[in-house]
Design a protein around this motif. Sequence first.
Motif, PDB file in Angstrom:
ATOM      1  N   GLU A 161      11.744  -1.734  -7.274  1.00 49.07           N
ATOM      2  CA  GLU A 161      10.860  -0.795  -7.959  1.00 49.07           C
ATOM      3  C   GLU A 161      10.129   0.092  -6.963  1.00 49.07           C
ATOM      4  OE1 GLU A 161       7.139  -0.624 -11.102  1.00 49.07           O
ATOM      5  OE2 GLU A 161       7.648  -2.506 -10.126  1.00 49.07           O
ATOM      6  N   ASP A 162       9.628  -0.511  -5.903  1.00 49.37           N
ATOM      7  CA  ASP A 162       8.948   0.271  -4.869  1.00 49.37           C
ATOM      8  C   ASP A 162       9.912   1.297  -4.278  1.00 49.37           C
ATOM      9  OD1 ASP A 162       6.732   0.660  -2.779  1.00 49.37           O
ATOM     10  OD2 ASP A 162       8.430   0.088  -1.524  1.00 49.37           O
ATOM     11  N   ARG A 163      11.123   0.873  -3.960  1.00 45.20           N
ATOM     12  CA  ARG A 163      12.122   1.773  -3.385  1.00 45.20           C
ATOM     13  C   ARG A 163      12.415   2.940  -4.308  1.00 45.20           C
ATOM     14  NH1 ARG A 163      16.859  -1.365  -3.648  1.00 45.20           N
ATOM     15  NH2 ARG A 163      17.247  -0.337  -5.648  1.00 45.20           N
ATOM     16  N   GLU A 164      12.675   2.646  -5.590  1.00 40.49           N
ATOM     17  CA  GLU A 164      13.039   3.707  -6.534  1.00 40.49           C
ATOM     18  C   GLU A 164      11.881   4.665  -6.776  1.00 40.49           C
ATOM     19  OE1 GLU A 164      16.000   4.328  -7.534  1.00 40.49           O
ATOM     20  OE2 GLU A 164      16.850   2.531  -6.599  1.00 40.49           O
ATOM     21  N   GLN A 165      10.658   4.134  -6.752  1.00 36.46           N
ATOM     22  CA  GLN A 165       9.512   5.006  -6.968  1.00 36.46           C
ATOM     23  C   GLN A 165       9.334   5.961  -5.794  1.00 36.46           C
ATOM     24  OE1 GLN A 165       6.059   3.014  -8.481  1.00 36.46           O
ATOM     25  NE2 GLN A 165       4.692   4.704  -7.995  1.00 36.46           N
TER      26      GLN A 165
ATOM     27  N   MET B  77      12.007   8.674  -6.117  1.00 36.43           N
ATOM     28  CA  MET B  77      11.709   9.628  -7.178  1.00 36.43           C
ATOM     29  C   MET B  77      10.596  10.584  -6.766  1.00 36.43           C
ATOM     30  SD  MET B  77      10.391   8.859 -11.052  1.00 36.43           S
ATOM     31  CE  MET B  77       8.879   8.167 -10.398  1.00 36.43           C
ATOM     32  N   GLU B  78       9.555  10.052  -6.155  1.00 36.57           N
ATOM     33  CA  GLU B  78       8.422  10.897  -5.768  1.00 36.57           C
ATOM     34  C   GLU B  78       8.834  11.936  -4.729  1.00 36.57           C
ATOM     35  OE1 GLU B  78       4.999   7.457  -6.527  1.00 36.57           O
ATOM     36  OE2 GLU B  78       5.835   7.784  -4.537  1.00 36.57           O
ATOM     37  N   LEU B  79       9.624  11.531  -3.749  1.00 37.56           N
ATOM     38  CA  LEU B  79      10.048  12.478  -2.719  1.00 37.56           C
ATOM     39  C   LEU B  79      11.048  13.487  -3.284  1.00 37.56           C
ATOM     40  CD1 LEU B  79      10.419  10.138   0.389  1.00 37.56           C
ATOM     41  CD2 LEU B  79       8.554  11.718  -0.136  1.00 37.56           C
ATOM     42  N   ARG B  80      11.905  13.039  -4.184  1.00 41.45           N
ATOM     43  CA  ARG B  80      12.842  13.970  -4.818  1.00 41.45           C
ATOM     44  C   ARG B  80      12.091  15.028  -5.618  1.00 41.45           C
ATOM     45  NH1 ARG B  80      15.280  10.473  -7.546  1.00 41.45           N
ATOM     46  NH2 ARG B  80      16.731   9.834  -5.905  1.00 41.45           N
TER      47      ARG B  80
ATOM     48  N   PHE C 248       7.048  11.417   5.498  1.00 40.77           N
ATOM     49  CA  PHE C 248       6.606  10.063   5.825  1.00 40.77           C
ATOM     50  C   PHE C 248       5.162   9.859   5.366  1.00 40.77           C
ATOM     51  CE2 PHE C 248       5.215   6.523   8.383  1.00 40.77           C
ATOM     52  CZ  PHE C 248       6.340   5.728   8.532  1.00 40.77           C
ATOM     53  N   GLN C 249       4.345  10.863   5.579  1.00 38.96           N
ATOM     54  CA  GLN C 249       2.939  10.764   5.198  1.00 38.96           C
ATOM     55  C   GLN C 249       2.741  10.873   3.690  1.00 38.96           C
ATOM     56  OE1 GLN C 249       0.697  13.561   7.619  1.00 38.96           O
ATOM     57  NE2 GLN C 249       1.965  13.104   9.403  1.00 38.96           N
ATOM     58  N   GLU C 250       3.751  11.402   2.989  1.00 39.79           N
ATOM     59  CA  GLU C 250       3.634  11.557   1.538  1.00 39.79           C
ATOM     60  C   GLU C 250       4.194  10.367   0.765  1.00 39.79           C
ATOM     61  OE1 GLU C 250       5.148  15.296   0.115  1.00 39.79           O
ATOM     62  OE2 GLU C 250       4.288  16.395   1.795  1.00 39.79           O
ATOM     63  N   MET C 251       4.838   9.420   1.439  1.00 42.73           N
ATOM     64  CA  MET C 251       5.384   8.256   0.735  1.00 42.73           C
ATOM     65  C   MET C 251       4.262   7.458   0.068  1.00 42.73           C
ATOM     66  SD  MET C 251       8.445   6.591   2.997  1.00 42.73           S
ATOM     67  CE  MET C 251       7.350   6.260   4.378  1.00 42.73           C
ATOM     68  N   ARG C 252       4.530   7.033  -1.162  1.00 46.68           N
ATOM     69  CA  ARG C 252       3.556   6.214  -1.882  1.00 46.68           C
ATOM     70  C   ARG C 252       4.244   4.958  -2.419  1.00 46.68           C
ATOM     71  NH1 ARG C 252       1.084   8.820   0.829  1.00 46.68           N
ATOM     72  NH2 ARG C 252      -0.614  10.269   0.382  1.00 46.68           N
TER      73      ARG C 252
ATOM     74  N   GLU D 203       0.956   2.224   1.143  1.00 50.40           N
ATOM     75  CA  GLU D 203      -0.185   1.476   1.674  1.00 50.40           C
ATOM     76  C   GLU D 203       0.159   0.842   3.018  1.00 50.40           C
ATOM     77  OE1 GLU D 203      -3.171   1.250   0.643  1.00 50.40           O
ATOM     78  OE2 GLU D 203      -3.202   1.797  -1.463  1.00 50.40           O
ATOM     79  N   MET D 204       1.397   0.369   3.161  1.00 51.07           N
ATOM     80  CA  MET D 204       1.778  -0.330   4.382  1.00 51.07           C
ATOM     81  C   MET D 204       1.999   0.615   5.552  1.00 51.07           C
ATOM     82  SD  MET D 204       4.842  -3.109   5.053  1.00 51.07           S
ATOM     83  CE  MET D 204       4.505  -4.008   3.551  1.00 51.07           C
ATOM     84  N   THR D 205       2.474   1.835   5.275  1.00 49.41           N
ATOM     85  CA  THR D 205       2.824   2.747   6.367  1.00 49.41           C
ATOM     86  C   THR D 205       1.665   3.625   6.822  1.00 49.41           C
ATOM     87  OG1 THR D 205       3.634   4.356   4.738  1.00 49.41           O
ATOM     88  CG2 THR D 205       5.261   2.869   5.718  1.00 49.41           C
ATOM     89  N   MET D 206       0.580   3.691   6.051  1.00 48.85           N
ATOM     90  CA  MET D 206      -0.484   4.625   6.406  1.00 48.85           C
ATOM     91  C   MET D 206      -1.510   4.050   7.383  1.00 48.85           C
ATOM     92  SD  MET D 206      -3.082   4.785   3.113  1.00 48.85           S
ATOM     93  CE  MET D 206      -1.825   5.492   2.057  1.00 48.85           C
ATOM     94  N   ARG D 207      -1.351   2.772   7.752  1.00 49.08           N
ATOM     95  CA  ARG D 207      -2.311   2.139   8.652  1.00 49.08           C
ATOM     96  C   ARG D 207      -1.593   1.108   9.506  1.00 49.08           C
ATOM     97  NH1 ARG D 207      -3.743   1.227   3.683  1.00 49.08           N
ATOM     98  NH2 ARG D 207      -5.695   2.330   3.937  1.00 49.08           N
ATOM     99  N   PRO D 208      -2.222   0.632  10.589  1.00 55.02           N
ATOM    100  CA  PRO D 208      -1.584  -0.394  11.412  1.00 55.02           C
ATOM    101  C   PRO D 208      -1.227  -1.627  10.581  1.00 55.02           C
ATOM    102  CG  PRO D 208      -3.507   0.501  12.517  1.00 55.02           C
ATOM    103  CD  PRO D 208      -3.529   1.062  11.133  1.00 55.02           C
ATOM    104  N   LEU D 209      -0.108  -2.260  10.928  1.00 57.14           N
ATOM    105  CA  LEU D 209       0.356  -3.392  10.141  1.00 57.14           C
ATOM    106  C   LEU D 209      -0.655  -4.528  10.128  1.00 57.14           C
ATOM    107  CD1 LEU D 209       2.611  -4.574   8.441  1.00 57.14           C
ATOM    108  CD2 LEU D 209       3.675  -5.428  10.530  1.00 57.14           C
ATOM    109  N   TRP D 210      -1.346  -4.768  11.252  1.00 48.71           N
ATOM    110  CA  TRP D 210      -2.328  -5.858  11.265  1.00 48.71           C
ATOM    111  C   TRP D 210      -3.428  -5.615  10.244  1.00 48.71           C
ATOM    112  CZ3 TRP D 210      -7.442  -4.947  12.004  1.00 48.71           C
ATOM    113  CH2 TRP D 210      -7.815  -3.750  12.631  1.00 48.71           C
ATOM    114  N   GLN D 211      -3.789  -4.333  10.075  1.00 47.23           N
ATOM    115  CA  GLN D 211      -4.853  -4.001   9.131  1.00 47.23           C
ATOM    116  C   GLN D 211      -4.370  -4.188   7.698  1.00 47.23           C
ATOM    117  OE1 GLN D 211      -6.338   0.166   8.505  1.00 47.23           O
ATOM    118  NE2 GLN D 211      -8.030  -0.582   9.759  1.00 47.23           N
ATOM    119  N   PHE D 212      -3.132  -3.770   7.435  1.00 46.61           N
ATOM    120  CA  PHE D 212      -2.568  -3.990   6.103  1.00 46.61           C
ATOM    121  C   PHE D 212      -2.507  -5.480   5.797  1.00 46.61           C
ATOM    122  CE2 PHE D 212       0.905  -5.039   3.306  1.00 46.61           C
ATOM    123  CZ  PHE D 212       0.736  -4.157   2.252  1.00 46.61           C
TER     124      PHE D 212
END
Length: 457
Positions: free
Chosen positions: A254-258, A261-264, A311-315, A321-330
Motif C-alpha cells: 500500500e505504501d509503495r502504490e501510494q 500514484m502521488e508521484l505520477r 525524493f523530497q515530495e515522496m509521502r 516520514e522515514m526519508t525526511m529525517r535521519p533514520l535514528w530519529q525516525f
Amino acid sequence: MRFFSVALAASITLAACSSSDEEISADMRCLVGSYRVPTGDVIDVGLSSSDHLRWRVMSGEVGRVSRDEDGVWTGTTGWSDLPHTARLAMTACGDDGIEVNGIDSLQGHATRISHDIQDVRFTGADEELAGRLVMPAGSEPVPIVVLVHGSEDWSARDYAFLQRMLPAHGIGAFVYDKRGTGASTGQYTQDFDLLAADAAAAHRTALELAGARASSSGYLGGSQGGWVAPLAATLSQPDFVIASFGLAESPLAEDREQVQMELREAGYDDAVLDRARQVTDITGRLLASNFQDGAEDLARVRREWGDEAWFQEMRGEITGEMTMRPLWQFRMGYRFLGVGTSWGHEPVPVLREVGVPMLWVLAGADREAPSAPTRQILTELQSDGHIIDIAFFPDTDHGITRFVEAEDGSRQGLGYAQGYLEMLVDWSRHQAFTQTYGNAELSPFAAPPLDDLANED
C-alpha cells in the motif's frame, strides 16, 4: 489506512502518547438515532464530534450539522466546508421524532426507529471489550453483520453509523470498541492477528446474543478491516465477508502504490517512478525486519537522490516520514508512536483460505489505498474458483466517497457513492447483487460450467 498518524517532527521527543475519547453529553447522545419519514426513507443522525452531528441517507447524501441560535441544526455537505440546505429540528431529549427539510425525498416529520439493543462486555484475545448488538425490532430471523474497525482510534459504539442504518433496513449489527478505544481495555494496536482474534470473539458473542434470530452472519470490514475481517473468518465460522475500500496487497505494498500514484499525479516520468520503487522497497525491508535490513541502502539512495525534488515530495503511508529525517530519529519516534502494525501480512493466502462468499467494494480514485492491483488480484482469485463478488465505484475516494478536487489537488468529500449503502444491505441479505448500484462496475463470481467441473474429476 492510517498507520503512523502522529507527525514525528512535532513529537519526536515524547516518551509516550495517549488520547482519550471526547466527552459527549447526554443531550447529544439522545439525539442519535435512525428516523423514518412517511415515504419509508430513512435518515440516520449520528455523532460527528462532541458538539456536531452527522446525518446520512441511503442515497449516499451526508451532511454535518450544528445547532444554530434558533435551535435548528444546519451545516455543510459531506465532509466538506460547502453549505447544504438540510435543516433538522430536534427538540427535547426523549422525543421520538425530528423535522427534516432541505434533503431530497426526505421532508417533514421523521419518527425514531425502535431497535432491540443489548450491550455486552466480552473477552477478546486477551482484553475485555465493550460491544453492542443492535437488531431490528421483532422476532423474525435476520442476518447479523459484525462491524470490523479500520484504523480508527475512537469508540465505534459512539461513531459507527452502520450499527443503526443496517438494522433500520432489516439487518442486525454487532459493533464493539476495539482494544484501547472507548470502553474496551488494553492498548490500541494495528496487530492484525490480535484484531482478528478480537473480531472472531465479537462474532461468537453476537451469535450467542442473537440466538435463533440469526439467520446468517458475517463480517464487514472497511479500510484496514479489509485485512482483519478475512483473517477473522479463518478463526470462526461466518457465512460471508464484506471488505470495503481495503486491499488484497500487504501494508508495505500500500505504501509503495501510494507513493507511485502521488508521484505520477505530480507529473513525474517512468524513470523517477522506478527510482521511487527502489526507495519503497528499502523502507519496506527496514520495517519488515524491525530496522535490521536496509539501513545502508537507505543511506545510499539519500546520497544519490536526496536533493532531487521527487525524493523530497515522496509521502505514502510511511516512506515520506522515514526519508525526511535521519533514520535514528525516525526509529526513536517509531519506538514510541508505532502501533504494532503487521507490516509483513500477506492477504492472498488468507483469502484463499476463506471458504465463504466475499464481497469486495473498491474505490476507483482511492488515494489512500490505490485499488488497481487489488482488483487484478481479486479477479485472478475469482478465476481460481473463489467465491468473490467485486464492485468497483469509479471516481470515488477512500470510503467509497464522492468528492470535489481543487486546483491544488486537495479533495473534499461530498458523500457516499449512489448505491453503495444499498449494496451493503442487499449483499448482507443475499450474498449476491440483486440490482444495479449507481454507476458501480459489478463483477459477480461466475461458477465454472458443469463440464469444467466434470473434467476436473
